[in-house]
Enzyme design. Structure first.
Site, short mmCIF file in Angstrom:
data_model
loop_
_atom_site.label_atom_id
_atom_site.label_comp_id
_atom_site.label_asym_id
_atom_site.label_seq_id
_atom_site.Cartn_x
_atom_site.Cartn_y
_atom_site.Cartn_z
N ASN A 286 -5.28 -15.13 -90.27
CA ASN A 286 -6.24 -14.49 -91.15
C ASN A 286 -5.54 -13.69 -92.24
O ASN A 286 -5.32 -14.18 -93.36
CB ASN A 286 -7.19 -13.62 -90.33
CG ASN A 286 -8.35 -13.10 -91.14
OD1 ASN A 286 -8.34 -13.17 -92.36
ND2 ASN A 286 -9.36 -12.59 -90.47
N ASP A 287 -5.14 -12.46 -91.93
CA ASP A 287 -4.61 -11.58 -92.96
C ASP A 287 -3.37 -12.15 -93.67
O ASP A 287 -3.15 -11.87 -94.84
CB ASP A 287 -4.26 -10.22 -92.35
CG ASP A 287 -5.52 -9.50 -91.88
OD1 ASP A 287 -6.56 -9.67 -92.54
OD2 ASP A 287 -5.46 -8.82 -90.86
N VAL A 288 -2.57 -12.94 -92.95
CA VAL A 288 -1.34 -13.47 -93.57
C VAL A 288 -1.65 -14.55 -94.60
O VAL A 288 -0.75 -15.08 -95.23
CB VAL A 288 -0.37 -14.02 -92.50
CG1 VAL A 288 0.07 -12.91 -91.56
CG2 VAL A 288 -0.97 -15.18 -91.73
N ALA B 42 -6.17 -6.20 -90.01
CA ALA B 42 -6.25 -5.14 -91.00
C ALA B 42 -7.70 -4.70 -91.22
O ALA B 42 -7.95 -3.73 -91.91
CB ALA B 42 -5.63 -5.59 -92.32
#
Lengths: 462, 96
Positions: free
Chosen positions: A384-386, A425
């Site tokens: 997700n965040d990456v 995050a």
């Protein structure tokens, strides 16, 4: 005695060669065999040490340790490797801590300043690494909630406790006979390890597990100093620097300043507003397996982007299956691995290797990023965040500046996701809103198994 | 008991740390998980110190603490080398 020292010298050399072997997958196993041989030399040599008079405790310990260590290594699933690693840090640190206690118990008041200081540091680091690593293992295993647990005055209380512990050590170096204080130091250090890990979320584990690795190494080196055992200073130092380097790499990849994490000053989760999430949920495009298959029409290059979600769903074999079917249709497959994908460094590589993916297909972030613009389809599974392009340009975003995989540059993107829940995050992923991104909701293993079946039919029709 | 600062040991520590930095920097991210289990196995060398404490004629408390330390270190040595090999065996250049 000098023979033993020569044996230790040989072992240290073999350990160094062993780690050097890890610079390539082709030499790694041979290197580790050398290191294991070095370990055998050191252990057998030590068994003839002149101070050893009774073997009953030694034999009992060796048998019990092997009885626990063998099953813990041969039969645990690969997805549980992070927990196992955390447990082994706890074990190593506990051993060093207890030997420190034993030395204090033996010599107590007669300890010189230097020795008392090193025993104090060894016990402090050893105890906090033990309970800290146990907490980490419990969070990774899901025995404790993976989300960060915060309480008021958290940083103030951990920092003041640490200051007290430092003060205890200083006092003990001047008054080594203060037995009560020593055992209070021991107890508080165990407590400190727990407090350090309570506020840390499971997604921060790559940073924390490597940091605990560094602490375990330092504890080991401290034990080497205490016993004037040079081989242990060498291995403790190697282990410590390894943990430290990995920790710095992980922090960089997570965009966290390294100075912040040294004493657990992280785990803060930005509150995501649910309203925004709801409104955005309407604007993403979802699709079915059949529609997904059509996106592969005429595709030549596909990049697969795995994340922790793949491990959680145990989807690595199904993912490999889809890759095989696509290869059979003439598609070139590459895997893009972000440094902090998963719960420990290299986690994704191990899972994909387990699923029989040849390692030349696994690419690090810097090597694969230029290739996304050439990719016809990118499959994001459990990451997700990456992959969030907000990290590049949204200055107000908590992940601004974090290095990401350039998934958004692929011609088409399919995101396999259980729900619209945000990543660690706690923020929305702009990738999902792009015109060329489609969401495939559901369990990753299930979706990939179905996708493999559908692709099989396509191949049969051709 | 020694009172002086152990200068030779500090040299060893420092040089090993620099060597570690050089060695570890060359390990590709591909192998970072086996690297962690490998350094963990190697740092199980604390077993040699524990063996002496468990077997020496110091006192019972030391023997028992030594026994627990031997057990923990043995888990790391035996388990660490086994799982490292198990992981490394899976990394193949071409599919079987």
């Amino acid at each position: 005695m000098s023979i033993l020292q020569l044996l230790y010298l040989a072992s240290a050399t073999l350990f160094i060669l062993g780690i050097r072997g890890l610079s390539s997958p082709e030499t790694a196993r041979k290197g580790m065999n050398l290191a294991a041989f070095g370990m055998l030399l050191a252990i057998v040599g030590t068994l003839f040490h002149h101070e050893i008079v009774t073997y009953k405790w030694i034999i009992a310990g060796l048998i019990l340790g092997s009885a626990i260590g063998v099953p813990m290594s041969l039969w645990i699933p690969m997805t549980a490797v992070p927990q196992r690693t955390a447990l082994s840090h706890a074990g190593g640190a506990l051993a060093a801590c207890l030997i420190g206690v034993s030395e204090y118990y033996r010599h107590g008041i007669s300890l010189g300043t230097g020795h008392m200081a090193i025993i104090g540091v060894e016990v402090l680091l050893g105890a906090l690494t033990t309970t800290g690593s146990l907490m980490a293992a419990a969070k990774l295993q899901g025995l404790l909630p993976g989300r960060p647990i915060t309480y008021p005055f958290q940083n103030a209380s951990t920092i003041s406790l640490l200051a007290f512990l430092g003060g205890f050590i200083v006092y003990l170096t001047a008054h080594p006979g203060a037995t009560h204080l020593f055992y209070i130091l021991l107890a508080c250090s165990f407590l400190f390890g727990i407090l350090l890990l309570v506020p840390i979320g499971a997604a921060d584990m790559p940073c924390v597990i490597t940091l605990l690795n560094a602490y375990a190494g330092l504890t080991d080196a401290a034990m080497g100093f205490m016993l004037a055992n040079r081989i242990q200073i060498v291995t403790g130092s190697l282990d410590g620097s390894s943990g430290l380097i990995l920790s710095i790499l992980m922090c960089r990849a997570m965009n966290r300043p390294f100075t912040n994490i040294l004493f657990g000053a992280f785990g803060k989760v930005e509150e995501a507003s649910t309203e925004v999430l709801e409104s955005k949920k309407k604007s993403v495009k979802s699709l079915t397996i059949e529609e997904a298959v059509n996106l592969f029409n005429e595709a030549k290059r596909v990049i697969i982007v795995p994340g922790y979600g793949m491990a959680a769903a145990q989807a690595q074999h199904a993912v490999r299956d889809v890759a095989d079917k696509l290869k059979a249709l003439g598609v070139a497959i590459k895997y893009a691995i972000h440094p902090v994908a998963g719960r420990m460094p290299g986690h994704m590589n191990v899972l994909l290797a387990e699923a029989n993916v040849p390692y030349p297909e696994l690419f690090d972030m810097d090597d694969i990023n230029p290739e996304f613009s050439e990719a016809d389809v990118a499959l994001v599974v459990g990451a997700n965040d990456v992959t969030n392009p907000a990290a590049r340009h949204v200055k107000s975003s908590p992940i601004y500046g974090m290095p990401i995989l350039d998934v958004d540059k692929a011609k088409k993107v399919i995101v396999f996701k259980r729900s619209m829940a945000p990543g660690f995050a706690g923020i929305d992923n702009d990738l999902y809103l792009l015109d060329h991104t489609w969401m495939l909701f559901g369990d990753a293993k299930d979706s990939f198994t179905k996708l493999a079946g559908a692709l099989q039919n396509v191949a049969l029709q051709k | 008991m020694e009172h002086a600062i152990p200068i030779p040991e500090l040299y060893i520590f420092l040089l090993a740390a620099f060597l570690g930095y050089q060695l570890i920097s060359r390990v590709p991210p591909l192998l970072h998980t086996p690297l962690m289990s490998a350094t963990n196995a190697i740092s199980g060398i604390s077993l040699v110190g524990s063996l002496i404490v468990a077997g020496a004629n110091y006192n019972h408390v030391s023997n028992i603490l030594g026994f627990v330390a031997v057990t923990c270190s043995t888990i790391n040595v035996v388990g660490g080398f086994l799982i490292t090999d198990r992981i490394l065996k899976m990394f193949k250049k071409v599919k079987k």
